[in-house]
Design a protein around this motif. Structure first.
Motif, short mmCIF file in Angstrom:
data_model
loop_
_atom_site.label_atom_id
_atom_site.label_comp_id
_atom_site.label_asym_id
_atom_site.label_seq_id
_atom_site.Cartn_x
_atom_site.Cartn_y
_atom_site.Cartn_z
N UNK A 73 39.06 8.78 71.07
CA UNK A 73 37.90 7.95 71.27
C UNK A 73 38.34 6.56 71.69
N UNK A 74 37.62 5.96 72.60
CA UNK A 74 37.82 4.57 73.01
C UNK A 74 36.48 3.90 72.79
N UNK A 75 36.34 3.25 71.65
CA UNK A 75 35.02 2.89 71.17
C UNK A 75 34.90 1.40 70.87
N UNK A 76 33.65 0.94 70.82
CA UNK A 76 33.33 -0.46 70.61
C UNK A 76 32.53 -0.58 69.33
N UNK A 77 32.93 -1.50 68.48
CA UNK A 77 32.23 -1.68 67.20
C UNK A 77 30.85 -2.29 67.41
N UNK A 78 29.88 -1.80 66.65
CA UNK A 78 28.53 -2.32 66.68
C UNK A 78 28.04 -2.47 65.25
N UNK A 79 26.98 -3.27 65.05
CA UNK A 79 26.49 -3.47 63.69
C UNK A 79 24.98 -3.63 63.70
N UNK A 80 24.33 -3.32 62.57
CA UNK A 80 22.87 -3.31 62.53
C UNK A 80 22.23 -4.65 62.88
N UNK A 81 22.73 -5.73 62.32
CA UNK A 81 22.07 -7.02 62.53
C UNK A 81 22.05 -7.41 64.01
N UNK A 82 23.07 -7.02 64.73
CA UNK A 82 23.19 -7.43 66.13
C UNK A 82 22.59 -6.41 67.09
N UNK A 83 22.69 -5.12 66.77
CA UNK A 83 22.41 -4.09 67.76
C UNK A 83 21.24 -3.17 67.44
N UNK A 84 20.91 -2.98 66.18
CA UNK A 84 19.77 -2.10 65.85
C UNK A 84 19.15 -2.58 64.52
N UNK A 85 18.50 -3.75 64.56
CA UNK A 85 17.99 -4.37 63.33
C UNK A 85 16.63 -3.89 62.89
#
Length: 542
Positions: free
Chosen positions: A374-386
């Motif tokens: 996998x070549x993946x990018x970190x994401x987080x709820x507050x920024x990307x799916x709040x």
């Protein structure tokens, strides 16, 4: 017994040389060394021209207290730890009350069920999918014919998602009680190669996992446990007790069945999206959790071997080379390699119709042509799916749907050469790297299947990774999308007693509940939760 660590031998020396090295380290005569056992073996390839094998060994010597006293300033010479597993409870001779129920037969549910059975509590194990061999046939149905069974696939069925993976058995979790050792020991009893007890980065591979899962099932059943397959849990039966606390009383099953239960281990895996929605509707405490999104990248394994091992590539003690990469981007994101599979294949990992998701898999031999990761990018709820607790699931589905359409709406996956991805143009022809994904790939522009921030981040990271591993950003390396199920997008909050914070008797567990990441850590969490259930059943916990 004494534990010695950081004993090094050149790659081309055999383990027969260890005895002399031990005696030298401890400054003892060979006749004072009674016995030695390798407990861990790794390699140090920082100098590719002089790769070292690194050992930890447990040794028995004459006059051990005196040797330890003399070596007390050497942190690599310590008393050997006791790694034997100790059960925390035992079921009464006549088990009273309802039997504990484990929902999910993946690594977490497997070990929760096994530990409960070994303590005499005769658990009932439910799984929405099929027994592992029937499930394997259904999984191959998607890979070979593009036919998806939503209840029996890479994600659902006996063995869980880890069955169709590289079978990695290492983790970064803190493990002071050596519960990971218990997991590995049970795997060896079930047919895993004994070297998983000593290798620094052990793995098993899919074919061996299938037979091991069957063996552990037989053990659980012989101890009084019971499996019930093709039993999807549709709803919990939750009541409010006299103290005003919500409690589980039973389970409503998809076939209109009902099972009484007041101790329920919920180990449903990270793709049980319908279950998560039902739990939220029923008021079980749940929150959004970070995960990552990206693609699978493939290179010839020979490229990775040469880049990591230089002239020593191909040595049997080294095997197929792996890698771990990470880059912090200018946009604040982190790009990293995930679930790297040496000598493996990229596989279809969706569990829902009209979606495409990828994963990596390899066999014990790791002898397929390509390496993939996998070549993946970190994401987080507050920024990307709040938006809400399940917004991460909506986020996953959106991009998996885009990938399905970009791949031709037939479960082929969208794919692109690295050179074209970096240049921002669609791929129209393959180069020297042949993608391994089945049922097949459709060449396109992966930018249509990923968030713009992920595209920018991966484009920034690839040339940097190419400096660390020559050839990593080769124009012909293949990208296949999308990788969305790196971990659970939710967490089912639990307390120190391992029960849901607002629903007594419900024990969220494993990767799906947000408490593990991989086979070993999921198995360890299953053990911890089983112990909490057992202590509650004997009255030692509420």
């Amino acid at each position: 017994m004494i534990r010695l660590t950081e004993l090094t031998l050149p790659l081309y020396q055999t383990e027969d040389s260890l005895a002399a090295l031990i005696c030298k380290r401890l400054n003892i005569s060979p006749r004072d060394l009674i016995r030695h056992v390798v407990v861990r073996r790794a390699h140090d390839a920082r100098d590719k021209t002089a790769i070292q094998m690194v050992y930890s060994v447990d040794v028995t010597v004459k006059n051990e207290p005196a040797v330890l006293a003399r070596m007390k300033k050497d942190r690599h010479v310590q008393p050997a730890p006791d790694t034997r597993y100790q059960f925390v409870a035992k079921a009464p001779a006549a088990q009273a009350g309802r039997r504990p129920v484990v929902v999910g037969a993946g690594p977490c549910g497997l070990f929760a069920g096994l530990i409960l059975a070994q303590m005499g509590f005769r658990p009932i194990i439910l799984d929405r999918g099929k027994v592992v061999r029937e499930r394997t046939k259904d999984t191959w149905g998607l890979w070979r014919r593009g036919v998806l069974n939503p209840e029996s696939n890479v994600q659902f069925g006996e063995g869980g998602a880890g069955t169709f993976s590289d079978g990695k058995l290492y983790s970064q979790i803190k493990d002071p009680r050596h519960l990971g050792r218990k997991v590995l020991t049970e795997f060896v009893k079930a047919g895993a190669p004994p070297e998983i007890l000593t290798e620094a980065h052990p793995h098993i591979g899919t074919f061996r996992l299938v037979t091991m899962v069957e063996s552990i099932r037989e053990t659980i059943e012989a101890l009084g446990g019971e499996y019930r397959f093709e039993q999807r849990v549709d709803r919990l039966d939750i009541v409010t007790d006299d103290a005003g606390r919500r409690r589980v009383r039973g389970l409503h099953l998809a076939n209109d069945g009902y099972l009484e239960a007041d101790h329920v281990v919920l180990a449903v895996g990270h793709s049980a999206r319908d279950t998560f929605r039902t739990l939220m509707e029923q008021g079980v405490q749940i929150e959004a959790k970070p995960f990552s999104i990206g693609v699978r990248i493939e290179h010839p394994q020979s490229w990775i071997d040469e880049a990591r091992f230089g002239p020593c590539a191909g040595h049997p003690d080294l095997g197929a080379a792996a890698y771990s990469l990470s880059h912090h981007c200018a946009n604040g994101r982190t790009v990293y390699s995930f679930c790297m599979c040496p000598g493996g294949t990229v596989v279809a990992a969706t569990s829902e119709a009209g979606l495409v998701a990828t994963n990596g898999m390899s066999q014990y031999s790791r002898n397929e042509r390509n390496a993939n990761s996998g070549l993946v990018v970190s994401i987080d709820p507050a920024r990307d799916y709040p938006e809400h607790a399940l917004a991460g699931i909506d986020f996953q589905r959106h991009w998996e749907s885009k990938a399905y359409v970009a791949g031709g709406s037939n479960y082929e996956a969208p794919a692109q050469r690295v050179g074209d991805f970096l240049a921002g143009r669609p791929s129209t022809a393959l180069g020297s790297v042949i993608p391994s994904y089945r049922p097949g790939v459709h060449l396109t522009d992966l930018a249509a299947c990923l968030p713009e921030f992920a595209v920018q981040s991966i484009r920034e990271a690839l040339p940097i990774f190419g400096k660390q591993i020559p050839g990593y950003d080769h124009p012909d390396a293949m990208l296949t999308g999308v990788e969305t199920r790196t971990s659970s997008p939710i967490r089912l909050n639990r307390g120190s007693d391992f029960q849901s914070l607002n629903t007594a008797g419900l024990y969220p567990a494993g990767e799906g509940a947000g408490y593990a990441g991989g086979i070993l850590s999921a198995g360890v969490d299953g053990i911890k939760v089983a112990e909490a259930v057992a202590l509650s059943l004997v009255g030692a916990l509420p």
